[in-house]
Design a protein around this motif. Structure first.
Motif, PDB file in Angstrom:
ATOM      1  N   ARG A 214       0.873  -1.180   0.000  1.00 58.33           N
ATOM      2  CA  ARG A 214       0.000   0.000   0.000  1.00 58.33           C
ATOM      3  C   ARG A 214       0.904   1.221   0.000  1.00 58.33           C
ATOM      4  O   ARG A 214       1.436   1.619   1.039  1.00 58.33           O
ATOM      5  CB  ARG A 214      -0.915   0.007   1.228  1.00 58.33           C
ATOM      6  CG  ARG A 214      -1.993  -1.077   1.158  1.00 58.33           C
ATOM      7  CD  ARG A 214      -2.823  -1.137   2.417  1.00 58.33           C
ATOM      8  NE  ARG A 214      -3.618   0.062   2.638  1.00 58.33           N
ATOM      9  CZ  ARG A 214      -4.813   0.299   2.072  1.00 58.33           C
ATOM     10  NH1 ARG A 214      -5.338  -0.592   1.260  1.00 58.33           N
ATOM     11  NH2 ARG A 214      -5.478   1.413   2.321  1.00 58.33           N
ATOM     12  N   GLY A 215       1.136   1.725  -1.209  1.00 52.99           N
ATOM     13  CA  GLY A 215       2.068   2.848  -1.349  1.00 52.99           C
ATOM     14  C   GLY A 215       3.472   2.402  -0.987  1.00 52.99           C
ATOM     15  O   GLY A 215       3.986   1.439  -1.544  1.00 52.99           O
ATOM     16  N   GLU A 216       4.025   3.071  -0.003  1.00 53.43           N
ATOM     17  CA  GLU A 216       5.402   2.775   0.393  1.00 53.43           C
ATOM     18  C   GLU A 216       5.484   1.696   1.461  1.00 53.43           C
ATOM     19  O   GLU A 216       6.560   1.380   1.941  1.00 53.43           O
ATOM     20  CB  GLU A 216       6.065   4.057   0.938  1.00 53.43           C
ATOM     21  CG  GLU A 216       6.297   5.123  -0.115  1.00 53.43           C
ATOM     22  CD  GLU A 216       7.224   4.615  -1.208  1.00 53.43           C
ATOM     23  OE1 GLU A 216       8.354   4.192  -0.892  1.00 53.43           O
ATOM     24  OE2 GLU A 216       6.791   4.617  -2.379  1.00 53.43           O
ATOM     25  N   GLU A 217       4.324   1.187   1.847  1.00 56.83           N
ATOM     26  CA  GLU A 217       4.331   0.241   2.962  1.00 56.83           C
ATOM     27  C   GLU A 217       3.793  -1.134   2.559  1.00 56.83           C
ATOM     28  O   GLU A 217       2.941  -1.243   1.677  1.00 56.83           O
ATOM     29  CB  GLU A 217       3.453   0.767   4.108  1.00 56.83           C
ATOM     30  CG  GLU A 217       4.039   1.978   4.789  1.00 56.83           C
ATOM     31  CD  GLU A 217       3.148   2.481   5.906  1.00 56.83           C
ATOM     32  OE1 GLU A 217       3.701   2.893   6.933  1.00 56.83           O
ATOM     33  OE2 GLU A 217       1.914   2.458   5.744  1.00 56.83           O
ATOM     34  N   ILE A 218       4.309  -2.119   3.254  1.00 51.52           N
ATOM     35  CA  ILE A 218       3.749  -3.476   3.137  1.00 51.52           C
ATOM     36  C   ILE A 218       2.845  -3.653   4.355  1.00 51.52           C
ATOM     37  O   ILE A 218       3.289  -3.449   5.495  1.00 51.52           O
ATOM     38  CB  ILE A 218       4.848  -4.560   3.160  1.00 51.52           C
ATOM     39  CG1 ILE A 218       6.007  -4.187   2.229  1.00 51.52           C
ATOM     40  CG2 ILE A 218       4.252  -5.925   2.849  1.00 51.52           C
ATOM     41  CD1 ILE A 218       5.591  -3.902   0.805  1.00 51.52           C
ATOM     42  N   CYS A 219       1.613  -4.004   4.095  1.00 53.35           N
ATOM     43  CA  CYS A 219       0.637  -4.090   5.184  1.00 53.35           C
ATOM     44  C   CYS A 219       0.001  -5.477   5.241  1.00 53.35           C
ATOM     45  O   CYS A 219      -0.143  -6.151   4.222  1.00 53.35           O
ATOM     46  CB  CYS A 219      -0.483  -3.066   4.971  1.00 53.35           C
ATOM     47  SG  CYS A 219       0.106  -1.376   5.044  1.00 53.35           S
TER      48      CYS A 219
END
Lengths: 565, 107
Positions: free
Chosen positions: B97-102
């Motif tokens: 999710r964008g710059e993050e792994i969620c």
């Protein structure tokens, strides 16, 4: 005439199942010399007033094949009153072996029995070829008595080599295997074991060798025992299926030897399977053949809180909640809509390990004093006390205590009535300790002390006399262990002295006593005061004496061979 | 009822074939990056509870093998592929999710 040892004033539970009685037990030259009121002197006297004195327990289902090589007591067997162990179950043995096959056998042990490879590599010396030579390793070096079954896996590798895990045997190879089975029996094996469990692979993912055997091969090997009228046939076919009973019947009828099958236990998700199994085995016995089911005494228990809980991972909403941050989880658990989803998860009819019953999980420990009244209650009882739906009662109590409430659950072996019928059945052989296996996962050395503490004293599903019979003479009779399993004059002085009021098993704990600094789980006991092997005390109130009076128990063909020589 | 996206790593943080320990609500899990996809799963093998951080080996495709006893699990479904039918590995959906792994948790 004086005795080496007198045990005075204990309640003698003699292993026959007959009523117990108070008496002295005199031991001389490793055997029970006299039972009754004894006035003679002895080199040592043990006061057993208030305690029970019984034959030593016989653990017939172990994988101590390797451990006994470095641990002469098979720790913690003596701490639980066990004086004799049978190795070589489930097709797995360290003999017979020929040079080059060692790793094939190790691969099977590591994977199927979950014994650390480093421990086997460091602890097993491989200074034998035949089964008899393997047993020779234990002569004079063990604290408990050891016997063993010869394993189909090693036999197959011995004849077919690495192709044993890839193909059927030829007729010539089957003949060679038959000769090895006979040689092993003459070397002292108490029978043979095989393994057709579809889940049993080697480390490299290949099936264990015995799984490649067809019925023709297996029956031909078992025929050796039939032809010589000796030994038991131990089997593991994998998932319990009623169709298996045709196979057991055929094998028992063809060989007229005792067939042992795995396994029979009460599971909440298949609550009637055990009864179907008992019904299916009865005609075999009624036809005059023997096919004993192995059962366990140890419920598979989990203790959990809703702070860190894996019990419900099979259910998607429950699982996701248990990975949420705790504060979010608490809000979700309080939300009525979420609770509806949790209920819907449980209503999904697909098979799961969790039983989805509210009358089994219990409140084990509470945080708040005012909730003490709920300790020991099932969640169904909790719900009734709080006048709530069970799921609401369960979650509300946990939330009131900031998710700190400890709950108890057992998916297997928890039902008193079912376990009573299973354990009392004459067709059931009690004890699947698996001692020496799965050493970093569990420790069920205490199957006997749990039988006496949980099922006899606490839940009263059988008498002490019946239980001792199951742990001793019942096993000795089936395995043909001559002169053992009864507390009668002339029998080996393998004895256990315990307090029926306190006997039990502790929770497993970690130890570092395996080779190569491998960790493993051990299990201590309470109320088990003395373990005596061949007339000599090896365990006294939790302390090992260092004495090594154990003998190698060899089967009838060895005795025949020796008599003929 | 709701959905939470729990950030557990930054995009690009894991090299291909790498695994990272993550804590989700007090439970220990692992995040793996395999074939351009992220997978999250319980840190402990369901067979005998070996720590997959040390005993787990990512194989080709989406399989993790527990080297303790060579049990293999599909990281998409958690299903035990070797031996078939054994207890599954607990898996959780992971996504960028964008710059993050969620981790996506829905309840």
């Amino acid at each position: 005439m004086s005795y080496d040892l007198i045990i005075r004033g204990g309640r003698v539970v003699d292993g026959s199942g007959l009523p117990s009685y108070v008496a002295d037990v005199g031991v001389r030259n490793g055997k029970i010399a006299e039972v009754g009121r004894l006035t003679e002197s002895a080199a040592r006297t043990i006061d057993a007033a208030g305690l029970a004195v019984s034959p030593g327990f016989i653990d017939h289902h172990t994988h101590l094949d390797a451990q006994m090589l470095w641990d002469p007591y098979g720790t913690c067997e003596p701490q639980h009153g066990i004086t004799t162990v049978v190795m070589g179950n489930c097709g797995l043995t360290l003999a017979p072996i020929k040079k080059g096959d060692e790793d094939a056998v190790v691969k099977s042990f590591v994977r199927v029995e979950a014994i650390p490879r480093h421990a086997l590599e460091q602890g097993v010396t491989w200074n034998w070829h035949s089964y008899g030579e393997y047993l020779d390793n234990f002569e004079g070096k063990v604290g408990i008595n050891v016997g063993g079954l010869v394993g189909h896996i090693a036999v197959r590798h011995n004849v077919i080599g690495e192709e044993a895990v890839e193909r059927k045997a030829t007729s010539a190879e089957v003949q060679k295997m038959r000769a090895i089975i006979l040689e092993s029996m003459q070397g002292g094996a108490l029978g043979m074991s095989t393994n057709r469990n579809e889940r049993h692979m080697r480390e490299d993912g290949k099936p264990v060798a015995s799984r490649l055997a067809d019925d023709e091969e297996l029956f031909a090997l078992c025929d050796v025992l039939a032809e010589r009228n000796a030994g038991v046939i131990e089997t593991i076919l994998g998932r319990n299926k009623i169709e298996h009973f045709e196979f057991y019947h055929e094998l028992a009828k063809r060989t007229q030897r005792p067939v042992l099958w795995q396994s029979l236990q009460h599971r909440w998700v298949e609550p009637n399977l055990w009864r179907e199994q008992l019904n299916a085995v009865e005609p075999i016995f009624k036809a005059g053949y023997q096919a004993y089911g192995l059962s366990h005494t140890v419920p598979l228990v989990r203790h959990f809180t809703l702070q860190d809980c894996q019990v419900f991972d099979e259910f998607p909403t429950w699982k996701n909640l248990m990975f949420l941050p705790v504060e979010v989880r608490k809000q979700a658990l309080a939300d009525p809509d979420t609770r509806q989803k949790l209920r819907a998860d449980f209503a999904d009819p697909r098979p799961t390990n969790f039983h989805r019953r509210w009358d089994i999980p219990r409140v084990e420990k509470v945080v708040k004093g005012e909730n003490q009244k709920y300790v020991g209650k099932t969640l169904a009882e909790l719900a009734a006390l709080r006048n709530q739906d069970p799921l609401d009662a369960f979650l509300d109590l946990a939330l009131e205590e900031d998710l700190g409430t400890v709950f108890w659950n057992a998916n297997n072996g928890g039902d008193r009535d079912a376990m009573g019928e299973i354990l009392r059945s004459p067709y059931v052989l009690v004890g699947t300790s698996d001692a020496g296996a799965h050493v970093q996962f569990g420790a069920d050395f205490g199957y006997g002390t749990i039988l006496l503490g949980l099922w006899v004293r606490e839940r009263q599903v059988m008498s002490l006399e019946q239980a001792i019979h199951k742990l001793t003479f019942h096993v000795a009779s089936i395995f043909g262990l001559e002169g053992r399993g009864l507390l009668r004059p002339g029998y080996a002085a393998d004895l256990t002295i315990f307090d029926p009021k306190t006997v039990g098993a502790h929770e497993p704990e970690w130890a570092n006593d395996y080779p190569a600094a491998s960790k493993r789980l051990i299990q201590k006991s309470s109320g088990l005061h003395y373990t005596i092997v061949n007339g000599r005390v090896i365990h006294e109130d939790g302390r090992m004496t260092g004495d090594l009076p154990g003998q190698v128990i060899r089967g009838p063909l060895y005795r025949e061979q020796k008599a003929a020589a | 009822m709701g959905i939470s996206y729990i950030p557990v790593a930054r995009a690009g943080e894991l090299s291909p074939g790498a695994m990272k320990e993550i804590d989700l609500g007090g439970r220990q899990a692992l995040l793996a990056y395999v074939d351009g996809k992220y997978f999250a799963f319980s840190r402990h093998c369901p067979h005998e509870e070996a720590d997959l951080k040390t005993a787990g080996q990512l194989l080709n495709g989406t399989t993790i093998r527990c080297n303790n006893h060579s049990y293999c699990y599909d990281l998409n479904s958690g299903e035990c592929s070797l031996p078939k039918g054994a207890a599954p590995l607990t898996v959780l959906p992971a996504e960028e999710r964008g710059e993050e792994i969620c981790i996506r948790l829905e309840w």
